[in-house]
Design a protein around this motif. Structure first.
Motif, PDB file in Angstrom:
ATOM      1  N   LEU A 376     -23.255  20.790 -33.467  1.00 43.63           N
ATOM      2  CA  LEU A 376     -22.796  20.449 -32.119  1.00 43.63           C
ATOM      3  C   LEU A 376     -21.713  21.435 -31.693  1.00 43.63           C
ATOM      4  O   LEU A 376     -20.837  21.768 -32.503  1.00 43.63           O
ATOM      5  CB  LEU A 376     -22.194  19.034 -32.074  1.00 43.63           C
ATOM      6  CG  LEU A 376     -23.109  17.826 -32.290  1.00 43.63           C
ATOM      7  CD1 LEU A 376     -23.513  17.680 -33.744  1.00 43.63           C
ATOM      8  CD2 LEU A 376     -22.434  16.550 -31.823  1.00 43.63           C
ATOM      9  N   CYS A 377     -21.804  21.892 -30.465  1.00 48.16           N
ATOM     10  CA  CYS A 377     -20.739  22.742 -29.933  1.00 48.16           C
ATOM     11  C   CYS A 377     -20.230  22.140 -28.633  1.00 48.16           C
ATOM     12  O   CYS A 377     -20.971  22.014 -27.661  1.00 48.16           O
ATOM     13  CB  CYS A 377     -21.249  24.161 -29.692  1.00 48.16           C
ATOM     14  SG  CYS A 377     -19.926  25.223 -29.097  1.00 48.16           S
ATOM     15  N   PHE A 378     -18.972  21.746 -28.632  1.00 44.73           N
ATOM     16  CA  PHE A 378     -18.317  21.196 -27.435  1.00 44.73           C
ATOM     17  C   PHE A 378     -17.308  22.223 -26.916  1.00 44.73           C
ATOM     18  O   PHE A 378     -16.376  22.563 -27.644  1.00 44.73           O
ATOM     19  CB  PHE A 378     -17.547  19.914 -27.789  1.00 44.73           C
ATOM     20  CG  PHE A 378     -18.369  18.653 -27.740  1.00 44.73           C
ATOM     21  CD1 PHE A 378     -19.508  18.503 -28.515  1.00 44.73           C
ATOM     22  CD2 PHE A 378     -17.993  17.606 -26.903  1.00 44.73           C
ATOM     23  CE1 PHE A 378     -20.255  17.328 -28.470  1.00 44.73           C
ATOM     24  CE2 PHE A 378     -18.731  16.428 -26.843  1.00 44.73           C
ATOM     25  CZ  PHE A 378     -19.875  16.292 -27.632  1.00 44.73           C
ATOM     26  N   VAL A 379     -17.516  22.709 -25.712  1.00 51.02           N
ATOM     27  CA  VAL A 379     -16.496  23.569 -25.103  1.00 51.02           C
ATOM     28  C   VAL A 379     -15.439  22.630 -24.507  1.00 51.02           C
ATOM     29  O   VAL A 379     -15.752  21.785 -23.663  1.00 51.02           O
ATOM     30  CB  VAL A 379     -17.100  24.460 -24.000  1.00 51.02           C
ATOM     31  CG1 VAL A 379     -16.014  25.278 -23.299  1.00 51.02           C
ATOM     32  CG2 VAL A 379     -18.159  25.379 -24.581  1.00 51.02           C
ATOM     33  N   ILE A 380     -14.208  22.756 -25.000  1.00 56.99           N
ATOM     34  CA  ILE A 380     -13.179  21.780 -24.606  1.00 56.99           C
ATOM     35  C   ILE A 380     -11.867  22.480 -24.212  1.00 56.99           C
ATOM     36  O   ILE A 380     -11.647  23.642 -24.540  1.00 56.99           O
ATOM     37  CB  ILE A 380     -12.866  20.777 -25.757  1.00 56.99           C
ATOM     38  CG1 ILE A 380     -12.469  21.531 -27.023  1.00 56.99           C
ATOM     39  CG2 ILE A 380     -14.039  19.849 -26.004  1.00 56.99           C
ATOM     40  CD1 ILE A 380     -11.910  20.618 -28.111  1.00 56.99           C
ATOM     41  N   GLY A 381     -11.021  21.730 -23.530  1.00 57.39           N
ATOM     42  CA  GLY A 381      -9.703  22.242 -23.201  1.00 57.39           C
ATOM     43  C   GLY A 381      -8.697  21.131 -23.395  1.00 57.39           C
ATOM     44  O   GLY A 381      -9.018  19.958 -23.179  1.00 57.39           O
ATOM     45  N   ASP A 382      -7.483  21.493 -23.832  1.00 60.46           N
ATOM     46  CA  ASP A 382      -6.473  20.435 -24.027  1.00 60.46           C
ATOM     47  C   ASP A 382      -5.661  20.284 -22.740  1.00 60.46           C
ATOM     48  O   ASP A 382      -5.883  20.984 -21.761  1.00 60.46           O
ATOM     49  CB  ASP A 382      -5.603  20.693 -25.248  1.00 60.46           C
ATOM     50  CG  ASP A 382      -5.028  22.086 -25.274  1.00 60.46           C
ATOM     51  OD1 ASP A 382      -4.976  22.712 -24.206  1.00 60.46           O
ATOM     52  OD2 ASP A 382      -4.623  22.539 -26.356  1.00 60.46           O
ATOM     53  N   SER A 383      -4.706  19.368 -22.753  1.00 61.45           N
ATOM     54  CA  SER A 383      -3.936  19.172 -21.535  1.00 61.45           C
ATOM     55  C   SER A 383      -2.592  18.533 -21.870  1.00 61.45           C
ATOM     56  O   SER A 383      -2.393  18.029 -22.985  1.00 61.45           O
ATOM     57  CB  SER A 383      -4.757  18.353 -20.537  1.00 61.45           C
ATOM     58  OG  SER A 383      -4.387  17.022 -20.513  1.00 61.45           O
ATOM     59  N   ALA A 384      -1.689  18.577 -20.914  1.00 59.96           N
ATOM     60  CA  ALA A 384      -0.348  18.030 -21.142  1.00 59.96           C
ATOM     61  C   ALA A 384       0.151  17.370 -19.855  1.00 59.96           C
ATOM     62  O   ALA A 384       1.035  17.892 -19.176  1.00 59.96           O
ATOM     63  CB  ALA A 384       0.602  19.135 -21.589  1.00 59.96           C
ATOM     64  N   PRO A 385      -0.421  16.208 -19.498  1.00 64.32           N
ATOM     65  CA  PRO A 385       0.059  15.544 -18.284  1.00 64.32           C
ATOM     66  C   PRO A 385       1.534  15.184 -18.438  1.00 64.32           C
ATOM     67  O   PRO A 385       1.952  14.770 -19.529  1.00 64.32           O
ATOM     68  CB  PRO A 385      -0.830  14.291 -18.186  1.00 64.32           C
ATOM     69  CG  PRO A 385      -1.446  14.099 -19.536  1.00 64.32           C
ATOM     70  CD  PRO A 385      -1.458  15.445 -20.199  1.00 64.32           C
ATOM     71  N   TYR A 386       2.306  15.324 -17.379  1.00 67.67           N
ATOM     72  CA  TYR A 386       3.760  15.099 -17.414  1.00 67.67           C
ATOM     73  C   TYR A 386       4.411  15.852 -18.590  1.00 67.67           C
ATOM     74  O   TYR A 386       5.443  15.434 -19.116  1.00 67.67           O
ATOM     75  CB  TYR A 386       4.086  13.603 -17.549  1.00 67.67           C
ATOM     76  CG  TYR A 386       3.920  12.780 -16.289  1.00 67.67           C
ATOM     77  CD1 TYR A 386       4.056  13.351 -15.031  1.00 67.67           C
ATOM     78  CD2 TYR A 386       3.653  11.417 -16.369  1.00 67.67           C
ATOM     79  CE1 TYR A 386       3.898  12.585 -13.867  1.00 67.67           C
ATOM     80  CE2 TYR A 386       3.506  10.642 -15.219  1.00 67.67           C
ATOM     81  CZ  TYR A 386       3.639  11.234 -13.969  1.00 67.67           C
ATOM     82  OH  TYR A 386       3.498  10.467 -12.830  1.00 67.67           O
ATOM     83  N   GLY A 387       3.778  16.911 -19.064  1.00 67.74           N
ATOM     84  CA  GLY A 387       4.331  17.689 -20.175  1.00 67.74           C
ATOM     85  C   GLY A 387       4.117  17.057 -21.540  1.00 67.74           C
ATOM     86  O   GLY A 387       4.636  17.550 -22.546  1.00 67.74           O
ATOM     87  N   VAL A 388       3.337  15.975 -21.613  1.00 66.50           N
ATOM     88  CA  VAL A 388       3.077  15.327 -22.918  1.00 66.50           C
ATOM     89  C   VAL A 388       1.770  15.899 -23.477  1.00 66.50           C
ATOM     90  O   VAL A 388       0.696  15.737 -22.879  1.00 66.50           O
ATOM     91  CB  VAL A 388       2.947  13.786 -22.767  1.00 66.50           C
ATOM     92  CG1 VAL A 388       2.588  13.141 -24.102  1.00 66.50           C
ATOM     93  CG2 VAL A 388       4.240  13.204 -22.198  1.00 66.50           C
ATOM     94  N   VAL A 427       4.098  23.613 -21.369  1.00 64.91           N
ATOM     95  CA  VAL A 427       3.440  23.411 -22.660  1.00 64.91           C
ATOM     96  C   VAL A 427       2.260  24.391 -22.749  1.00 64.91           C
ATOM     97  O   VAL A 427       1.403  24.393 -21.867  1.00 64.91           O
ATOM     98  CB  VAL A 427       2.921  21.956 -22.782  1.00 64.91           C
ATOM     99  CG1 VAL A 427       2.247  21.730 -24.129  1.00 64.91           C
ATOM    100  CG2 VAL A 427       4.040  20.965 -22.549  1.00 64.91           C
ATOM    101  N   PRO A 428       2.215  25.251 -23.793  1.00 67.47           N
ATOM    102  CA  PRO A 428       1.074  26.164 -23.889  1.00 67.47           C
ATOM    103  C   PRO A 428      -0.219  25.395 -24.166  1.00 67.47           C
ATOM    104  O   PRO A 428      -0.239  24.482 -24.982  1.00 67.47           O
ATOM    105  CB  PRO A 428       1.428  27.086 -25.068  1.00 67.47           C
ATOM    106  CG  PRO A 428       2.569  26.446 -25.757  1.00 67.47           C
ATOM    107  CD  PRO A 428       3.160  25.386 -24.883  1.00 67.47           C
ATOM    108  N   LEU A 429      -1.263  25.781 -23.464  1.00 68.55           N
ATOM    109  CA  LEU A 429      -2.546  25.080 -23.615  1.00 68.55           C
ATOM    110  C   LEU A 429      -3.621  26.068 -24.045  1.00 68.55           C
ATOM    111  O   LEU A 429      -3.433  27.278 -23.959  1.00 68.55           O
ATOM    112  CB  LEU A 429      -2.945  24.436 -22.284  1.00 68.55           C
ATOM    113  CG  LEU A 429      -1.977  23.384 -21.734  1.00 68.55           C
ATOM    114  CD1 LEU A 429      -2.421  22.922 -20.353  1.00 68.55           C
ATOM    115  CD2 LEU A 429      -1.866  22.197 -22.675  1.00 68.55           C
ATOM    116  N   LYS A 430      -4.747  25.543 -24.480  1.00 69.83           N
ATOM    117  CA  LYS A 430      -5.828  26.428 -24.912  1.00 69.83           C
ATOM    118  C   LYS A 430      -7.184  25.838 -24.570  1.00 69.83           C
ATOM    119  O   LYS A 430      -7.319  24.637 -24.300  1.00 69.83           O
ATOM    120  CB  LYS A 430      -5.737  26.700 -26.414  1.00 69.83           C
ATOM    121  CG  LYS A 430      -5.795  25.445 -27.278  1.00 69.83           C
ATOM    122  CD  LYS A 430      -5.501  25.798 -28.724  1.00 69.83           C
ATOM    123  CE  LYS A 430      -5.663  24.631 -29.684  1.00 69.83           C
ATOM    124  NZ  LYS A 430      -4.808  23.485 -29.446  1.00 69.83           N
TER     125      LYS A 430
END
Ligand code: SAM
Length: 438
Positions: A376-388, A427-430
């Motif tokens: 399985l390959c999921f293309v995903i991105g993280d996140s930081a709502p309100y900096g969390v 917040v650095p994201l990827k």
């Protein structure tokens, strides 16, 4: 009234095969923009999509019996890539409007070219002909997005289509898609990144609806010819269903999953198609958008969580979240606390909890659909709502393993949010690929 543009319906530019020869894979999986130079994929611009050439690279030469699934199929990128590689593919998409776009592409590539050309010519000729009192959709949004002349032509096209062409045949769905696909280029309203329409911003280039439809029809016919000449198969099927609880034929068993789920980044897939759905009369209010679209989707925006008045402890008590409960609870409670001090009081706390619960359920459902040893390959991105910071890769990987897959590994493709320009948090994201095996 009649259209002001002089139009010669017999003029379709000849198909030019060389236009696709420059297209090369550039290693990115996250960008739909690359698809805008690819046949068929380019028919409708969908900012949320990923690169078709990347999909082709990872499925290439797996053999005719290989079967792929995309549970978040969008406008059909994976399905079409599989068709071009002569591979079978299933796709699920629960957004009704996006599903219709993908379905129109999939049936469109097998349409009879001569017949389709004829249907388009007749349609264009009528669209450019006398306009009587076409029924209008009373909508402030449409009035803000178009001048009276453009809106009148578009309403005329809409009326001809609904009255005489809307019969579910491949050529009818292609006309629906062509009209849908020109709505943005004919509008003077600006479009935000990710496709929300911004009626108060203006753009400089606006194309006349008849010219735009003629060009789109030409593009469609060129690409159908291309797909048929290159033997794109008819083994790709899209089903309008929810990836959490798919209603599908019982025999589906797949070797691989190639997909990109919504990210928990507050992107509102329902709002992104508001202009088009309003034009077709599918929705007339913000509330209807929720009922018709948003409630069928993964919880990935705060408007969704707010509309459903979700209760945090109830979501966190779901056994599917057990493997990540401690860390997720901590993040969600922090979000609930920060919210109280913010003007917008965004419901990121329940959005985040519901997002991971939804994806946990999707992994459970995928376990039943995947053969033992599937990839399985999921293309995903993280996140930081309100900096969390939400540890999307780790948490989704853990949920997949808890659902019965063997292992996971995250491959970063790119950093995001590192230039700190106009950002609400630092917040650095990827973004990257979550590879799951088993
Ligand atoms: C990131 S986009 C995928 C785009 C796709 N890769 C493409 O190239 O068009 C995620 C898609 O998942 C769909 N979606 C959201 N919730 C869903 C659900 N519960 N079941 C099926 N599809 C869903 C959205 O409507 C959206 O089209």
């Amino acid at each position: 009234m009649s259209g002001s543009l002089s139009y010669q319906p017999e003029l379709f530019p000849e198909y030019d095969n060389s236009i696709f020869s420059h297209v090369r894979f550039n290693g990115r999986s996250g960008a739909f923009i690359d698809n805008m130079s690819l046949p068929v994929h380019r028919w409708y611009r969908y900012s949320a999509g990923f690169s078709a050439d990347w999909v082709r690279q990872i499925i290439h030469a797996k053999g005719e019996k290989y079967c792929v699934l995309d549970p978040f199929a969008g406008v059909g990128t994976t399905l079409l890539a599989c068709a071009s590689e002569n591979m079978a593919c299933w796709g699920f998409e629960s957004h009704p409007f996006v599903h219709r776009i993908a379905a129109a592409k999939l049936c469109g590539i097998h349409a009879n070219i001569r017949e389709t050309k004829d249907v388009f010519l007749k349609f264009l000729s009528r669209a450019n002909g006398e306009r009587k009192n076409s029924s209008t959709i009373p909508s402030k949004l449409l009035e803000k997005c178009y001048g009276p002349e453009e809106l009148s032509i578009l309403h005329h096209m809409r009326e001809i289509f609904l009255k005489d062409y809307d019969n579910g045949s491949p050529s009818s769905e292609l006309i629906w898609l062509a009209i849908t696909a020109i709505l943005r280029v004919c509008s003077g309203a600006g479009t935000a990144q990710w496709q929300y329409v911004l009626p108060n911003k203006k753009k400089s280039t606006v194309i006349h609806p008849i010219t735009a439809l003629q060009r789109k029809a030409t593009e469609l016919l060129q690409d159908i010819e291309y797909a048929q000449r290159n033997g794109w198969n008819s083994q790709s099927h899209i089903i309008q269903t929810d990836a959490r609880h798919p209603e599908i034929p019982s025999h589906i068993q797949v070797d691989a999953v190639v997909t990109s789920p919504p990210y928990p980044n507050n992107y509102d897939y329902a709002d992104a198609t508001r202009l088009e759905m309003t034009f077709w009369g599918d929705v007339s209010s913000w509330g209807q958008l929720h009922k018709t679209v948003r409630q069928h989707l993964i919880h990935s925006c705060s408007q969704h969580a707010a509309a459903e008045k979700l209760v945090l402890p109830e979501i966190l008590a779901d056994p599917v979240l057990e493997p990540i409960k401690e860390e997720l609870s901590e993040a969600c409670h922090l979000l609930a606390e920060i919210r109280e001090s913010r003007g917008g009081k965004k419901t990121y706390h329940t959005m985040a909890a519901a997002y991971f619960r939804d994806l946990g359920i999707v992994f459970q459902s995928l376990r039943n659909l995947c053969k033992p040893g599937a990839s399985l390959c999921f293309v995903i991105g993280d996140s930081a709502p309100y900096g969390v910071y939400l540890k999307v890769d780790e948490w989704l990987g853990s949920l997949a393993v808890a659902a019965g897959f063997n292992s996971f590994q995250f491959e970063k493709i790119r950093d995001r949010n590192i230039k700190w320009k106009n950002r609400k948090h630092r917040v650095p994201l990827k973004e990257g690929r979550l590879w799951i095996e088993g």
